[in-house]
Write a protein that holds these residues in place. Structure first.
Motif, PDB file in Angstrom:
ATOM      1  N   ALA A 134       2.877   6.969  -6.451  1.00 58.63           N
ATOM      2  CA  ALA A 134       1.905   7.743  -7.229  1.00 58.63           C
ATOM      3  C   ALA A 134       1.801   9.198  -6.787  1.00 58.63           C
ATOM      4  O   ALA A 134       1.643  10.091  -7.621  1.00 58.63           O
ATOM      5  CB  ALA A 134       0.522   7.086  -7.142  1.00 58.63           C
ATOM      6  N   GLU A 135       1.921   9.445  -5.480  1.00 59.29           N
ATOM      7  CA  GLU A 135       1.621  10.779  -4.964  1.00 59.29           C
ATOM      8  C   GLU A 135       2.776  11.456  -4.250  1.00 59.29           C
ATOM      9  O   GLU A 135       2.699  12.646  -3.970  1.00 59.29           O
ATOM     10  CB  GLU A 135       0.412  10.689  -4.024  1.00 59.29           C
ATOM     11  N   GLU A 139      -5.992   2.539   3.894  1.00 57.77           N
ATOM     12  CA  GLU A 139      -6.037   1.857   2.596  1.00 57.77           C
ATOM     13  C   GLU A 139      -5.484   0.439   2.638  1.00 57.77           C
ATOM     14  O   GLU A 139      -5.838  -0.385   1.806  1.00 57.77           O
ATOM     15  CB  GLU A 139      -5.338   2.696   1.525  1.00 57.77           C
ATOM     16  N   SER A 140      -4.651   0.150   3.622  1.00 53.99           N
ATOM     17  CA  SER A 140      -4.129  -1.217   3.752  1.00 53.99           C
ATOM     18  C   SER A 140      -5.087  -2.100   4.542  1.00 53.99           C
ATOM     19  O   SER A 140      -4.956  -3.325   4.518  1.00 53.99           O
ATOM     20  CB  SER A 140      -2.753  -1.211   4.412  1.00 53.99           C
ATOM     21  N   ARG A 167      -3.416   7.479   6.075  1.00 54.17           N
ATOM     22  CA  ARG A 167      -3.942   7.027   4.783  1.00 54.17           C
ATOM     23  C   ARG A 167      -3.410   5.643   4.434  1.00 54.17           C
ATOM     24  O   ARG A 167      -4.141   4.792   3.935  1.00 54.17           O
ATOM     25  CB  ARG A 167      -3.592   8.031   3.696  1.00 54.17           C
ATOM     26  N   VAL A 168      -2.138   5.404   4.682  1.00 51.95           N
ATOM     27  CA  VAL A 168      -1.560   4.084   4.432  1.00 51.95           C
ATOM     28  C   VAL A 168      -2.286   3.047   5.290  1.00 51.95           C
ATOM     29  O   VAL A 168      -2.637   1.974   4.811  1.00 51.95           O
ATOM     30  CB  VAL A 168      -0.042   4.062   4.728  1.00 51.95           C
ATOM     31  N   ARG A 187       2.481   1.773  -3.448  1.00 54.53           N
ATOM     32  CA  ARG A 187       1.537   2.311  -4.437  1.00 54.53           C
ATOM     33  C   ARG A 187       1.277   3.806  -4.204  1.00 54.53           C
ATOM     34  O   ARG A 187       1.349   4.615  -5.139  1.00 54.53           O
ATOM     35  CB  ARG A 187       0.225   1.523  -4.359  1.00 54.53           C
ATOM     36  N   LEU A 188       1.017   4.180  -2.960  1.00 53.40           N
ATOM     37  CA  LEU A 188       0.694   5.577  -2.647  1.00 53.40           C
ATOM     38  C   LEU A 188       1.912   6.490  -2.758  1.00 53.40           C
ATOM     39  O   LEU A 188       1.832   7.579  -3.341  1.00 53.40           O
ATOM     40  CB  LEU A 188       0.095   5.670  -1.243  1.00 53.40           C
ATOM     41  N   PHE A 189       3.037   6.078  -2.188  1.00 52.92           N
ATOM     42  CA  PHE A 189       4.240   6.911  -2.237  1.00 52.92           C
ATOM     43  C   PHE A 189       4.700   7.120  -3.671  1.00 52.92           C
ATOM     44  O   PHE A 189       5.097   8.218  -4.043  1.00 52.92           O
ATOM     45  CB  PHE A 189       5.378   6.282  -1.424  1.00 52.92           C
ATOM     46  N   VAL A 197       1.593  11.793   1.333  1.00 53.88           N
ATOM     47  CA  VAL A 197       0.781  10.698   1.867  1.00 53.88           C
ATOM     48  C   VAL A 197       1.054  10.553   3.360  1.00 53.88           C
ATOM     49  O   VAL A 197       2.184  10.297   3.771  1.00 53.88           O
ATOM     50  CB  VAL A 197       1.114   9.365   1.148  1.00 53.88           C
ATOM     51  N   THR A 232       0.841  -1.202   0.000  1.00 55.34           N
ATOM     52  CA  THR A 232       0.000   0.000   0.000  1.00 55.34           C
ATOM     53  C   THR A 232       0.873   1.248   0.000  1.00 55.34           C
ATOM     54  O   THR A 232       0.638   2.181  -0.776  1.00 55.34           O
ATOM     55  CB  THR A 232      -0.938  -0.002   1.220  1.00 55.34           C
ATOM     56  N   ALA A 233       1.885   1.267   0.851  1.00 55.96           N
ATOM     57  CA  ALA A 233       2.800   2.408   0.907  1.00 55.96           C
ATOM     58  C   ALA A 233       3.495   2.594  -0.439  1.00 55.96           C
ATOM     59  O   ALA A 233       3.612   3.723  -0.922  1.00 55.96           O
ATOM     60  CB  ALA A 233       3.830   2.213   2.015  1.00 55.96           C
TER      61      ALA A 233
END
Length: 90
Positions: free
Chosen positions: A32-33, A46-47, A42-43, A28-30, A38, A25-26
């Motif tokens: 992308a954004e 979303e996880s 949020r991590v 993907r988010l880190f 992030v 999850t981290a």
């Protein structure tokens, strides 16, 4: 398969699965954004991992970020070692 660590009887290690879910999850988010954009909450959301469980695996966001960067670096090095990528000068 899937990189899951298993107990000696072939049963998936649930602690490892949670850690992997947090890292995936981290990642993907880190990626992308951006790391700074992030937040750790949020991590966690979303996880699908409880906040207290996240802190069992990573004491701080910095610890999570360090592992994320280590894995990204390992992945990049593994790709470079294969020699098949179209890197600079290719």
């Amino acid at each position: 398969m899937g990189g899951e660590q298993r107990h000696h009887h072939g049963v998936p290690d649930p602690r490892r699965a949670v850690r992997e879910r947090l890292l995936e999850t981290a990642d993907r988010l880190f990626y992308a954004e951006g790391i700074h954009a992030v937040g750790i909450d949020r991590v966690i959301v979303e996880s699908g991992v409880a906040k207290s469980t996240m802190y069992v695996h990573f004491r701080t966001k910095e610890d999570l970020v360090a592992e994320y960067l280590r894995r990204r670096s390992d992945t990049t090095r593994a790709g470079d070692a294969g020699g098949g990528g179209a890197g600079p000068g290719a």
